[in-house]
Design a protein around this motif. Structure first.
Motif, PDB file in Angstrom:
ATOM      1  N   GLN A  26      -5.471 -16.685   4.239  1.00 22.49           N
ATOM      2  CA  GLN A  26      -4.233 -16.959   3.498  1.00 22.49           C
ATOM      3  C   GLN A  26      -4.400 -18.256   2.703  1.00 22.49           C
ATOM      4  N   ASP A  82       1.843 -25.901  13.547  1.00 18.78           N
ATOM      5  CA  ASP A  82       3.200 -25.611  14.053  1.00 18.78           C
ATOM      6  C   ASP A  82       3.927 -26.882  14.447  1.00 18.78           C
ATOM      7  N   ASP A 121       5.918 -26.604  10.939  1.00 25.06           N
ATOM      8  CA  ASP A 121       6.168 -25.225  11.355  1.00 25.06           C
ATOM      9  C   ASP A 121       7.171 -24.531  10.433  1.00 25.06           C
ATOM     10  N   ARG A 122       6.976 -23.243  10.276  1.00 22.91           N
ATOM     11  CA  ARG A 122       7.822 -22.518   9.331  1.00 22.91           C
ATOM     12  C   ARG A 122       9.284 -22.429   9.749  1.00 22.91           C
ATOM     13  N   TYR A 123       9.572 -22.704  10.996  1.00 25.27           N
ATOM     14  CA  TYR A 123      10.968 -22.768  11.437  1.00 25.27           C
ATOM     15  C   TYR A 123      11.748 -23.773  10.576  1.00 25.27           C
ATOM     16  N   HIS A 162      12.035 -22.573   6.637  1.00 25.30           N
ATOM     17  CA  HIS A 162      12.954 -21.482   6.328  1.00 25.30           C
ATOM     18  C   HIS A 162      14.330 -22.052   6.001  1.00 25.30           C
ATOM     19  N   GLU A 209       4.339 -24.669   6.190  1.00 26.74           N
ATOM     20  CA  GLU A 209       4.013 -23.288   6.552  1.00 26.74           C
ATOM     21  C   GLU A 209       5.192 -22.373   6.241  1.00 26.74           C
ATOM     22  N   GLY A 210       4.897 -21.137   5.925  1.00 29.16           N
ATOM     23  CA  GLY A 210       5.942 -20.126   5.800  1.00 29.16           C
ATOM     24  C   GLY A 210       6.869 -20.307   4.616  1.00 29.16           C
ATOM     25  N   GLU A 254       8.660 -19.154   1.603  1.00 29.77           N
ATOM     26  CA  GLU A 254       8.973 -17.796   1.148  1.00 29.77           C
ATOM     27  C   GLU A 254       9.797 -17.756  -0.138  1.00 29.77           C
ATOM     28  N   GLY A 307       2.349 -19.625   2.314  1.00 30.63           N
ATOM     29  CA  GLY A 307       3.456 -18.722   2.622  1.00 30.63           C
ATOM     30  C   GLY A 307       3.475 -17.492   1.748  1.00 30.63           C
ATOM     31  N   ARG A 356       0.301 -13.353   0.961  1.00 36.11           N
ATOM     32  CA  ARG A 356       0.118 -13.019   2.372  1.00 36.11           C
ATOM     33  C   ARG A 356      -1.347 -13.264   2.736  1.00 36.11           C
TER      34      ARG A 356
END
Ligand code: C2E
Ligand code: MG
Ligand code: MG
Ligand code: MG
Length: 282
Positions: A45, A181, A203-205, A208, A237-238, A240, A258, A263
């Motif tokens: 990725q 993370d 971390d993607r938490y 988002h 990370e992550g 979107e 991300g 992907r």
């Protein structure tokens, strides 16, 4: 009488393992024991520098295409591999293959990427880890700075002194180290300043909805600033959405990873992706 009853009754209740997990475990055992590593495939990725829009790195992420079970995701099989110890040969296979792949890409002119590899706690504490990595690098005539090891907070905190020693050895070998993370574990910030870490991955938490969630934006801003003050680079990370990216750019996050950008892709597709995205991406 009550005591006797207690003593004679089985004290260990049979572990209730779901049939699905048993099946996964059985198959994973077979793959490793019979060395059917061709069932595994490493996806890559891209990690993008936010200021320039260039792909500067990639994370290697393992996939398992089982003939019996179909595609199994790492969130399903890595925990099983860890609880059975099978993760050690699996992580070594990943390390070896990523080194080979970096070399293959260098030979066709793709020589500017840092490749990251996730290590699991058991592999990280293997006494021969350094020798193994050294061997994979030598065999592929590879300079170590192209390889970055991703560790998590909880792995490091499990045995902080031994972790620092191993991290220092990895660093003196010339590898880079990322903390993965970040924010979800329970690391002590006192230790963070003493750890030889190049990269902090948020971390993607937290990413988002970062632009609209005030608590997440507060934490993310603080993490970026803290990491920069400790001379670490920051990867989000992550990522979107465009909104998340704009927020990260505004607060000087260094790079992002991300679905907004890509992907994880099989090696051949990743290579095509690189060739067809030579210039600015964002
Ligand atoms: P990780 O190291 O935190 O890897 C990032 C995960 O986030 C990957 O999941 C990736 O596909 C996913 N991801 C990336 N961008 C986005 C996004 O925009 N949105 C969302 N929702 N997810 C995104 P994946 O590939 O399923 O891997 C899951 C975890 O399995 C990894 O988390 C890592 O902890 C572990 N893992 C993967 N490959 C290996 C390996 O070779 N060895 C070990 N020990 N663990 C691995
Ligand atoms: Mg990772
Ligand atoms: Mg991660
Ligand atoms: Mg993870």
């Amino acid at each position: 009488a009550t005591l006797k009853k207690y003593l004679s009754s089985p004290t260990i209740v049979a572990k209730t393992v779901s049939p699905k997990i048993q099946l996964l475990e059985m198959n994973l055992q077979r793959v490793v024991q019979q060395k059917k590593f061709q069932e595994f495939e490493i996806y890559y990725q891209p990690i993008v520098d936010i200021a320039s829009g260039q792909i500067i790195a990639a994370e290697s992420l393992l996939r398992w295409q089982s003939p019996e079970l179909g595609l199994v995701t790492p969130t399903e099989f890595i925990p099983i591999a860890e609880s059975t110890g099978l993760i050690v040969p699996i992580d070594q296979w990943v390390l070896q293959n990523v080194c080979q792949q970096i070399k293959i890409w260098h030979d066709v002119g793709i020589a500017y990427l840092t490749m990251t590899v996730n290590l699991s706690v058991m592999e990280f504490y293997q006494p021969d880890l350094l020798n193994k990595i050294n061997d994979f690098l030598k065999r592929n005539k590879l300079e170590p700075q192209y390889l970055e090891i991703e560790l998590t907070e909880s792995m490091i905190m499990q045995d902080i002194n031994s972790a620092i020693a191993t991290m220092n050895k990895l660093k003196s070998l010339g590898l880079k180290i990322a903390i993965d993370d970040f924010g979800t574990g329970y690391s002590s910030l006192i230790y963070l300043k003493n750890l030889p870490i190049n990269t902090l991955k948020i971390d993607r938490y937290f990413i988002h909805n970062v632009a609209v969630d005030h608590q997440k934006s507060a934490i993310t801003k603080a993490l970026i600033e803290m990491a920069h003050n400790l001379n670490m680079r920051v990867v989000a990370e992550g990522v979107e959405t465009e909104e998340e990216l704009h927020f990260l750019r505004e607060y000087q996050c260094d790079s992002m990873q991300g679905f907004l950008f890509s992907r994880p892709l099989p090696a051949a597709e990743f290579e095509n992706f690189l060739w067809s995205n030579r210039h600015l991406y964002i």
